[in-house]
Design a protein around this motif. Sequence first.
Motif, PDB file in Angstrom:
ATOM      1  N   ARG A  37       0.841  -1.197   0.000  1.00 47.80           N
ATOM      2  CA  ARG A  37       0.000   0.000   0.000  1.00 47.80           C
ATOM      3  C   ARG A  37       0.875   1.246   0.000  1.00 47.80           C
ATOM      4  NH1 ARG A  37      -5.753  -0.743   0.140  1.00 47.80           N
ATOM      5  NH2 ARG A  37      -6.044  -2.942   0.594  1.00 47.80           N
ATOM      6  N   THR A  38       0.402   2.248  -0.702  1.00 49.86           N
ATOM      7  CA  THR A  38       1.076   3.547  -0.696  1.00 49.86           C
ATOM      8  C   THR A  38       0.645   4.294   0.569  1.00 49.86           C
ATOM      9  OG1 THR A  38      -0.706   4.683  -1.866  1.00 49.86           O
ATOM     10  CG2 THR A  38       1.007   3.632  -3.214  1.00 49.86           C
ATOM     11  N   PRO A  39       1.300   5.404   0.897  1.00 51.92           N
ATOM     12  CA  PRO A  39       0.843   6.188   2.054  1.00 51.92           C
ATOM     13  C   PRO A  39      -0.618   6.616   1.930  1.00 51.92           C
ATOM     14  CG  PRO A  39       3.024   6.898   1.396  1.00 51.92           C
ATOM     15  CD  PRO A  39       2.557   5.913   0.358  1.00 51.92           C
ATOM     16  N   GLY A  40      -1.120   6.769   0.694  1.00 51.43           N
ATOM     17  CA  GLY A  40      -2.520   7.120   0.477  1.00 51.43           C
ATOM     18  C   GLY A  40      -3.443   5.921   0.475  1.00 51.43           C
ATOM     19  N   LYS A  41      -2.932   4.730   0.815  1.00 55.71           N
ATOM     20  CA  LYS A  41      -3.670   3.470   0.940  1.00 55.71           C
ATOM     21  C   LYS A  41      -4.080   2.832  -0.397  1.00 55.71           C
ATOM     22  CE  LYS A  41      -3.663   3.629   5.425  1.00 55.71           C
ATOM     23  NZ  LYS A  41      -2.632   2.936   6.113  1.00 55.71           N
ATOM     24  N   SER A  42      -3.540   3.308  -1.522  1.00 58.16           N
ATOM     25  CA  SER A  42      -3.872   2.643  -2.782  1.00 58.16           C
ATOM     26  C   SER A  42      -2.959   1.431  -2.954  1.00 58.16           C
ATOM     27  CB  SER A  42      -3.746   3.606  -3.963  1.00 58.16           C
ATOM     28  OG  SER A  42      -2.415   4.053  -4.098  1.00 58.16           O
ATOM     29  N   ARG A  44      -0.493  -1.277  -4.710  1.00 53.61           N
ATOM     30  CA  ARG A  44       0.570  -1.336  -5.703  1.00 53.61           C
ATOM     31  C   ARG A  44       1.002  -2.786  -5.832  1.00 53.61           C
ATOM     32  NH1 ARG A  44      -1.079   2.717  -7.218  1.00 53.61           N
ATOM     33  NH2 ARG A  44      -0.085   4.749  -7.234  1.00 53.61           N
TER      34      ARG A  44
END
Length: 140
Positions: A37-42, A44
Amino acid sequence: MDENSPVFAIAMAAELAGMHPQTLRQYDRLGLVSPTRTPGKSRRYSMRNVVQLREIARLSAEGVSLEGIARILTLENQVNALTSRVRELESALADELLNRPNRRVFAADVQGDVVSLKHGTRTARRTEIVIWRPSAADRD
């Protein structure tokens, strides 16, 4: 590019795997494929994740249930981890043998304890005979 690098967004990973993005979300919820997860929770996905998604699709097409697929993936991951560990140990052993030629790595005594031996020595062999006679408690 490293196969474990999380570089693909969900739409690209879904396209590479030949699936709908909603299917990838479902597999993530079930724990079949866990993207980072990216810091924005999307999500990857890595190339390794895409390969796993393709394997899931193949197994599903053959009629394997999602629970069965989860078990297969778990076992494959364990095999990969153990294979990697065996390679590490083989490499460490090879290094030890190269760095210390003609030495034993270890030996075991009669009780099974690890003992160190000097080069060219062996543990004493036990040659006595032991006769076992059952006691009254053993006969019951």
